[in-house]
Design a protein around this motif. Structure first.
Motif, PDB file in Angstrom:
ATOM      1  N   GLU A   2       0.834  -1.190   0.000  1.00 30.70           N
ATOM      2  CA  GLU A   2       0.000   0.000   0.000  1.00 30.70           C
ATOM      3  C   GLU A   2       0.870   1.241   0.000  1.00 30.70           C
ATOM      4  O   GLU A   2       1.883   1.315   0.685  1.00 30.70           O
ATOM      5  N   MET A   3       0.478   2.244  -0.792  1.00 33.22           N
ATOM      6  CA  MET A   3       1.241   3.481  -0.858  1.00 33.22           C
ATOM      7  C   MET A   3       0.424   4.630  -0.296  1.00 33.22           C
ATOM      8  O   MET A   3      -0.801   4.613  -0.321  1.00 33.22           O
ATOM      9  N   CYS A   4       1.117   5.637   0.186  1.00 28.28           N
ATOM     10  CA  CYS A   4       0.463   6.848   0.668  1.00 28.28           C
ATOM     11  C   CYS A   4      -0.153   7.591  -0.516  1.00 28.28           C
ATOM     12  O   CYS A   4       0.332   7.500  -1.630  1.00 28.28           O
ATOM     13  N   ASP A   5      -1.212   8.376  -0.229  1.00 29.26           N
ATOM     14  CA  ASP A   5      -1.828   9.180  -1.280  1.00 29.26           C
ATOM     15  C   ASP A   5      -0.968  10.379  -1.633  1.00 29.26           C
ATOM     16  O   ASP A   5      -0.886  10.793  -2.785  1.00 29.26           O
ATOM     17  N   GLU A   6      -0.337  10.964  -0.599  1.00 27.12           N
ATOM     18  CA  GLU A   6       0.460  12.159  -0.820  1.00 27.12           C
ATOM     19  C   GLU A   6       1.723  12.077   0.025  1.00 27.12           C
ATOM     20  O   GLU A   6       1.710  11.540   1.124  1.00 27.12           O
ATOM     21  N   ILE A   7       2.798  12.621  -0.511  1.00 25.10           N
ATOM     22  CA  ILE A   7       4.086  12.555   0.173  1.00 25.10           C
ATOM     23  C   ILE A   7       4.710  13.945   0.212  1.00 25.10           C
ATOM     24  O   ILE A   7       4.676  14.676  -0.785  1.00 25.10           O
ATOM     25  N   ALA A   8       5.280  14.278   1.354  1.00 24.29           N
ATOM     26  CA  ALA A   8       6.074  15.497   1.485  1.00 24.29           C
ATOM     27  C   ALA A   8       7.510  15.055   1.757  1.00 24.29           C
ATOM     28  O   ALA A   8       7.744  14.154   2.550  1.00 24.29           O
ATOM     29  N   ILE A   9       8.452  15.695   1.085  1.00 15.84           N
ATOM     30  CA  ILE A   9       9.865  15.395   1.303  1.00 15.84           C
ATOM     31  C   ILE A   9      10.496  16.620   1.952  1.00 15.84           C
ATOM     32  O   ILE A   9      10.394  17.738   1.437  1.00 15.84           O
ATOM     33  N   ILE A  10      11.144  16.370   3.096  1.00 21.31           N
ATOM     34  CA  ILE A  10      11.788  17.434   3.861  1.00 21.31           C
ATOM     35  C   ILE A  10      13.286  17.182   3.843  1.00 21.31           C
ATOM     36  O   ILE A  10      13.753  16.074   4.103  1.00 21.31           O
ATOM     37  N   ASN A  11      14.031  18.218   3.494  1.00 17.97           N
ATOM     38  CA  ASN A  11      15.487  18.124   3.436  1.00 17.97           C
ATOM     39  C   ASN A  11      16.080  19.239   4.277  1.00 17.97           C
ATOM     40  O   ASN A  11      15.805  20.406   4.045  1.00 17.97           O
ATOM     41  N   HIS A  12      16.867  18.875   5.291  1.00 16.81           N
ATOM     42  CA  HIS A  12      17.466  19.851   6.208  1.00 16.81           C
ATOM     43  C   HIS A  12      16.410  20.795   6.778  1.00 16.81           C
ATOM     44  O   HIS A  12      16.607  22.008   6.820  1.00 16.81           O
ATOM     45  N   GLY A  13      15.270  20.237   7.185  1.00 16.13           N
ATOM     46  CA  GLY A  13      14.218  21.018   7.821  1.00 16.13           C
ATOM     47  C   GLY A  13      13.348  21.827   6.883  1.00 16.13           C
ATOM     48  O   GLY A  13      12.438  22.525   7.320  1.00 16.13           O
ATOM     49  N   GLU A  14      13.596  21.761   5.595  1.00 15.60           N
ATOM     50  CA  GLU A  14      12.825  22.535   4.620  1.00 15.60           C
ATOM     51  C   GLU A  14      12.044  21.589   3.716  1.00 15.60           C
ATOM     52  O   GLU A  14      12.605  20.656   3.146  1.00 15.60           O
ATOM     53  N   LYS A  15      10.727  21.845   3.612  1.00 10.71           N
ATOM     54  CA  LYS A  15       9.901  21.023   2.714  1.00 10.71           C
ATOM     55  C   LYS A  15      10.255  21.391   1.279  1.00 10.71           C
ATOM     56  O   LYS A  15      10.131  22.545   0.874  1.00 10.71           O
ATOM     57  N   ILE A  16      10.728  20.400   0.519  1.00 13.51           N
ATOM     58  CA  ILE A  16      11.140  20.686  -0.862  1.00 13.51           C
ATOM     59  C   ILE A  16      10.085  20.262  -1.876  1.00 13.51           C
ATOM     60  O   ILE A  16      10.101  20.723  -3.004  1.00 13.51           O
ATOM     61  N   VAL A  17       9.168  19.376  -1.460  1.00 10.77           N
ATOM     62  CA  VAL A  17       8.095  18.973  -2.367  1.00 10.77           C
ATOM     63  C   VAL A  17       6.981  18.316  -1.567  1.00 10.77           C
ATOM     64  O   VAL A  17       7.229  17.681  -0.547  1.00 10.77           O
ATOM     65  N   GLN A  18       5.752  18.514  -2.015  1.00  8.00           N
ATOM     66  CA  GLN A  18       4.600  17.796  -1.467  1.00  8.00           C
ATOM     67  C   GLN A  18       3.637  17.557  -2.620  1.00  8.00           C
ATOM     68  O   GLN A  18       3.085  18.495  -3.177  1.00  8.00           O
ATOM     69  N   GLU A  19       3.503  16.297  -2.999  1.00  6.55           N
ATOM     70  CA  GLU A  19       2.686  15.927  -4.155  1.00  6.55           C
ATOM     71  C   GLU A  19       2.069  14.565  -3.923  1.00  6.55           C
ATOM     72  O   GLU A  19       2.474  13.836  -3.013  1.00  6.55           O
ATOM     73  N   SER A  20       1.142  14.208  -4.806  1.00 10.54           N
ATOM     74  CA  SER A  20       0.609  12.852  -4.741  1.00 10.54           C
ATOM     75  C   SER A  20       1.732  11.887  -5.113  1.00 10.54           C
ATOM     76  O   SER A  20       2.658  12.244  -5.842  1.00 10.54           O
TER      77      SER A  20
END
Length: 110
Positions: A2-20
């Protein structure tokens, strides 16, 4: 699986992307075509523009490419034109770990 519907990627405390999840995977149109020849050969891999090629220890030839720049048919044609007989073909697509590594590497170098 099962996969998540949406993912946020955080790098060094900064959100760099949030997408399905689907959009995130589509963002990277990288793909690898792995061709196993009928018999192993010392012959050089066909030289194809915009394609990274390598020989795996098993004797399989791996061609990494972007779907927006080329097609599997072009790779297969080049392999056949080089006189190699194809025994098997499989494709490999990037997974979420590949996407994460690519995005965080880009964020570090920006």
């Amino acid at each position: 699986e099962e996969m998540c519907d949406e993912i946020a990627i955080i790098n060094h405390g900064e959100k760099i992307v949030q997408e399905s999840t689907a959009d995130l995977l589509l963002r990277f149109d990288a793909k690898t075509l792995v061709i196993t020849p009928e018999q192993q050969s010392d012959q050089a891999l066909p030289d194809l523009p915009v394609i990274e090629s390598s020989l795996r220890p098993s004797g399989a030839m791996a061609f990494s490419y972007r779907r927006s720049q080329t097609s599997p048919a072009m790779i297969l044609d080049a392999v056949r034109n080089a006189g190699l007989v194809v025994r098997d073909v499989v494709t490999e697509e990037p997974d979420l770990e590949d996407v994460f590594l690519a995005l965080t590497k880009t964020a570090v170098t920006d």
